[in-house]
Design an enzyme around this catalytic site. Structure first.
Site, mmCIF file in Angstrom:
data_model
loop_
_atom_site.group_PDB
_atom_site.id
_atom_site.type_symbol
_atom_site.label_atom_id
_atom_site.label_comp_id
_atom_site.label_asym_id
_atom_site.label_seq_id
_atom_site.Cartn_x
_atom_site.Cartn_y
_atom_site.Cartn_z
ATOM 1 N N GLN A 35 -4.173 -1.469 9.891
ATOM 2 C CA GLN A 35 -4.097 -2.779 9.249
ATOM 3 C C GLN A 35 -4.672 -3.865 10.162
ATOM 4 O OE1 GLN A 35 -3.098 -3.459 5.986
ATOM 5 N NE2 GLN A 35 -3.839 -5.514 6.458
ATOM 6 N N LYS B 86 0.845 -1.211 0.000
ATOM 7 C CA LYS B 86 0.000 0.000 0.000
ATOM 8 C C LYS B 86 0.874 1.253 0.000
ATOM 9 C CE LYS B 86 -3.766 -2.437 2.304
ATOM 10 N NZ LYS B 86 -4.430 -2.785 3.569
ATOM 11 N N ASP C 22 -10.562 3.252 4.593
ATOM 12 C CA ASP C 22 -10.891 1.828 4.477
ATOM 13 C C ASP C 22 -12.408 1.620 4.461
ATOM 14 O OD1 ASP C 22 -8.999 -0.099 4.012
ATOM 15 O OD2 ASP C 22 -8.319 -0.244 6.092
#
Ligand code: NAD
Length: 294
Positions: free
Chosen positions: A96, A52, A119
């Site tokens: 994460q 990412k 997200d």
């Protein structure tokens, strides 16, 4: 059969994004900035975060990786989240997953400022998505929708069977596919571990989106001729012939299914890169919101 190539498509879309960044940041405007929090040293999580961050740099974004040890406490993580919420130089950030067991994932999720939640896991964004209001959509479903759009796969009126009902993939992609949008407008069946007659249900599907986490689960005898197959699964299986001792495979038995279908995503190189591309696009939205006030 069309191979829905997530690497190729991502290269095209990321080039468009990097052109946008270059044009927009010609003056002294700072570039978009994504931060990622990584707790512990889970190898898969490390690799996802690394990819990412690398993708951010490639499109000209700034990025920050906040790496903390496994024993980081919930309150320490909440402090980091709070600081990111307040940091005006950071447009969006991700925490994460999975988090260590001693940290309550939902508590952390609820602490994230929804306007920086690239997200799309915060209930604000999830609810807005369900209502069809502007929101950050979770990256994997958003990446799949981009794929349908760019490959011009017709979804309207089609029967779409989603295998899996997780909050990050199965449930949100079911919602997006059933919305009155293009792509979308599909008739959706959401199947899960308690579903009966799964084979019959899959055989009636024009589109199967497999997100179970079970290697090679979808076999040729479960698939209607000319169906479209989106394989979300990323599973590690032993492979002595590979120098790493393992390889990554999807939830679909690609070799069995590929000659029967009209389009299919490979694993790796299908949904995975599209997920990162969607995250980059979400970060652009977070960034441009500041400037366009929309
Ligand atoms: P999860 O483990 O949270 O959920 C799995 C789902 O599969 C559950 O809803 C369960 O009910 C369902 N399921 C289990 N057994 C089943 C069966 N026999 N029949 C029907 N349904 C069944 O999974 P997740 O987090 O959504 O991830 C699914 C897979 O996708 C994993 O392999 C994960 O690594 C992968 N993944 C890939 C990406 C990507 O970017 N490509 C992103 C997220 C997850």
């Amino acid at each position: 059969m069309i191979l829905l190539d997530g690497n190729k498509l991502s290269t095209i879309i990321r080039k468009e994004i990097s052109d946008r960044v270059r044009d927009f940041c010609k003056t002294d405007t700072r570039p978009p900035h994504l931060a990622a929090i990584l707790i512990g040293d889970n190898p898969a999580s490390q690799s996802y975060v690394k990819n990412k961050i690398k993708a951010c740099e490639e499109v000209g974004y700034a990025s920050t990786l906040i790496k903390k040890p496994l024993h980081t406490t919930e309150s320490e993580l909440l402090d980091i989240v709070q600081r990111l919420n307040e940091n005006k130089e950071i447009d969006g950030y991700i925490v994460q997953l999975p988090l260590p067991r001693h940290i309550d994932e939902m508590k952390i999720n609820l602490a994230i400022d929804p306007s920086k939640d690239v997200d799309g896991f915060h209930p604000n964004n999830f609810g807005r998505m369900a209502l069809g209001i502007t929101a950050y959509h979770p990256a994997t479903p958003a990446g799949i929708m981009m794929m349908f759009d760019r490959y011009q796969i017709s979804t309207e009126g089609k029967h779409c069977v989603v295998l899996g009902r997780s909050n990050i993939v199965g449930t949100p992609i079911s919602l997006l596919m059933s919305k009155k949008t293009k792509p979308g407008n599909a008739t959706v069946t959401i199947a899960h571990s308690r579903t009966e007659n799964l084979k019959e249900i899959c055989l009636s599907a024009d589109i199967i989106i497999a997100a179970l986490g079970i290697p090679f689960f979808v076999k040729a005898d479960m698939v209607k001729p000319n169906a479209v197959i989106i394989d979300v699964g990323i599973n590690k299986i032993e492979d002595a012939s590979n120098p790493r001792g393992y390889r990554l495979v999807g939830d679909v038995d690609f070799e069995q299914v590929k000659n029967k279908v009209s389009a299919i995503t490979p694993v790796p190189g299908g949904v995975g890169p599209m997920t990162i591309t969607a995250l980059i696009e979400n970060t652009w939205k977070a960034y441009s919101k500041i400037y366009n006030n929309n």
